[in-house]
Write an enzyme that holds these catalytic residues in place. Structure first.
Site, PDB file in Angstrom:
ATOM      1  N   ALA A   1       0.823  -1.213   0.000  1.00  0.00           N
ATOM      2  CA  ALA A   1       0.000   0.000   0.000  1.00  0.00           C
ATOM      3  C   ALA A   1       0.855   1.261   0.000  1.00  0.00           C
ATOM      4  O   ALA A   1       0.483   2.278  -0.580  1.00  0.00           O
ATOM      5  CB  ALA A   1      -0.928  -0.009   1.214  1.00  0.00           C
ATOM      6  N   CYS A   2       2.037   1.182   0.637  1.00  0.00           N
ATOM      7  CA  CYS A   2       2.901   2.371   0.710  1.00  0.00           C
ATOM      8  C   CYS A   2       3.537   2.691  -0.641  1.00  0.00           C
ATOM      9  O   CYS A   2       4.193   3.716  -0.791  1.00  0.00           O
ATOM     10  CB  CYS A   2       3.973   2.197   1.782  1.00  0.00           C
ATOM     11  SG  CYS A   2       4.839   0.625   1.732  1.00  0.00           S
TER      12      CYS A   2
END
Length: 390
Positions: free
Chosen positions: A332-333
């Protein structure tokens, strides 16, 4: 289906946080009742987190999250009297390990070897780690489970081999770290069984708040630990700053739930993932390619990384057209890094055109077969739509 990115708070965790917000608002360093109550909660949570990872309460240092924990242990490169310390890590680590290593190398504070994972097993090979050891090697950092492929790394075997190296005469000790972010709450994790010196704990991956901890085997005594911050002396000076009592309370309660219910969590996620894989195969047949199935590798029970093959079915396009499915193409980052294929999948031998279509589907404690059916139907409709648009 993005539980590897984050998880919701369990109701009991929310309750523990709320009670601490209301009743334990005092400064834990104060001597009066409100402060003492906060201190008791922190001590109880420390015990619970330690129990979850097979350590002692004094081995747990609370941090703001996994990134801080990984950066904090990264200071272990100061171990030994080397002109230039040497660090070994893999080429599929989370950025909070990878970028620390790159920063140390760029500043001339350490030399770093990035051991590539096997393109057959997507796993780092024990022999490759041992072969990378030098006389000035002081730290080895290998994640316990990969967040994109779900592959579990042979950390215990690495530690056993390195412990033999450490017994050599005139050899300064090599420290061992594992980032256990993706493993906790999914598979058994015991720092003593693994044999690590440091282990990173990330709350929001196991239904706790966004707070973390670092397990250190005898911090400052048996195992070196150097603070990144300086202040009031909290956490035995390793991580100063007035403790975030409510979030620590939530972390402790979530750790208790993992200790009590892990086998149930694990078996539910495993059966749900298997059902997901079966449904995907049944619907998409030879158009499906699993990027999370590697012969001979142990896998997380909840992670299904899959590509639906086709020139217009890039992961980001599929997800942006789905009506119900909430998932990601990778970590997600990295969601803002454009539409490039995941470097993790490419490192694991997945061809570029297949990696570009990757979807990381990760199930949770409450994911049902009905959820799986809804997701697979959503994917079927979306793929049909995109192919008709082509």
């Amino acid at each position: 289906m993005d539980y590897n990115a984050t998880s919701p708070l369990e109701p009991q965790v929310i309750r523990a946080i709320s009670e601490a917000l209301q009743d334990a608002w005092g400064n834990p360093s104060s001597n009066y009742i409100a402060g003492a109550k906060a201190k008791v909660i922190i001590n109880q949570s420390r015990e619970s987190v330690a129990r979850m990872v097979g350590g002692k309460a004094e081995d747990i240092i609370f941090t703001s999250g996994g990134t801080e924990a990984n950066n904090l242990q990264g200071e272990g490169h100061q171990n030994g009297n080397y002109d230039l310390p040497h660090i070994i890590t893999s080429n599929v680590e989370h950025d909070s390990v990878k970028l620390v290593a790159e920063h140390l190398q760029k500043d001339g504070k350490a030399d770093v070897t990035y051991v590539p994972v096997s393109k057959v097993t997507a796993c780092v090979e024990v022999e490759d780690i041992v072969a990378a050891v030098r006389p000035n090697t002081c730290l080895i950092s290998i994640m316990l489970a990969n967040n994109e492929t779900g592959v579990i790394m042979p950390v215990q075997e690495i530690c056993q081999r390195i412990n033999s190296v450490n017994k050599q005469k005139d050899r300064l000790r090599i420290l061992l770290h594992t980032d256990a972010a993706q493993a906790l709450g999914k598979i058994p994790v015991d720092a003593c069984v693994l044999g690590v010196d440091y282990l990173t704990i990330v709350g929001h991956k196991f239904y706790a708040p966004r707070i973390g901890a670092l397990y250190v085997n005898g911090p400052g005594t048996r195992t070196p630990l150097y603070p990144m911050l300086f202040g009031g002396g909290q956490e035995r000076n390793f991580r100063p700053g007035t403790e975030n009592t409510p979030m620590i309370a939530g972390l402790g309660k979530a750790a208790e739930l993992v200790t009590c219910n892990l086998s149930d969590y694990e078996s539910h996620m495993r059966s749900t993932k298997l059902y997901l894989e079966e449904r995907l195969k049944a619907v998409f047949k030879d158009k499906i390619h699993f990027n999370s199935q590697y012969p001979g590798s142990d896998m997380l029970p909840n992670t299904c990384n899959v590509s639906i093959l086709g020139p217009t079915l890039q992961g980001w396009r599929v997800l942006s057209n789905c009506r119900r499915l909430l998932a990601s193409v990778g970590a997600a980052c990295h969601s803002g890094s454009g539409n490039r294929p995941s470097h993790i999948l490419l490192s694991c031998g997945v061809p570029s055109e297949v990696a570009a279509n990757a979807l990381r589907l990760s199930v949770g404690r409450g994911t049902t077969k009905a959820d799986v059916d809804a997701v697979v139907e959503d994917l079927r409709e979306t793929v049909q739509l995109l192919e008709e648009m082509d």
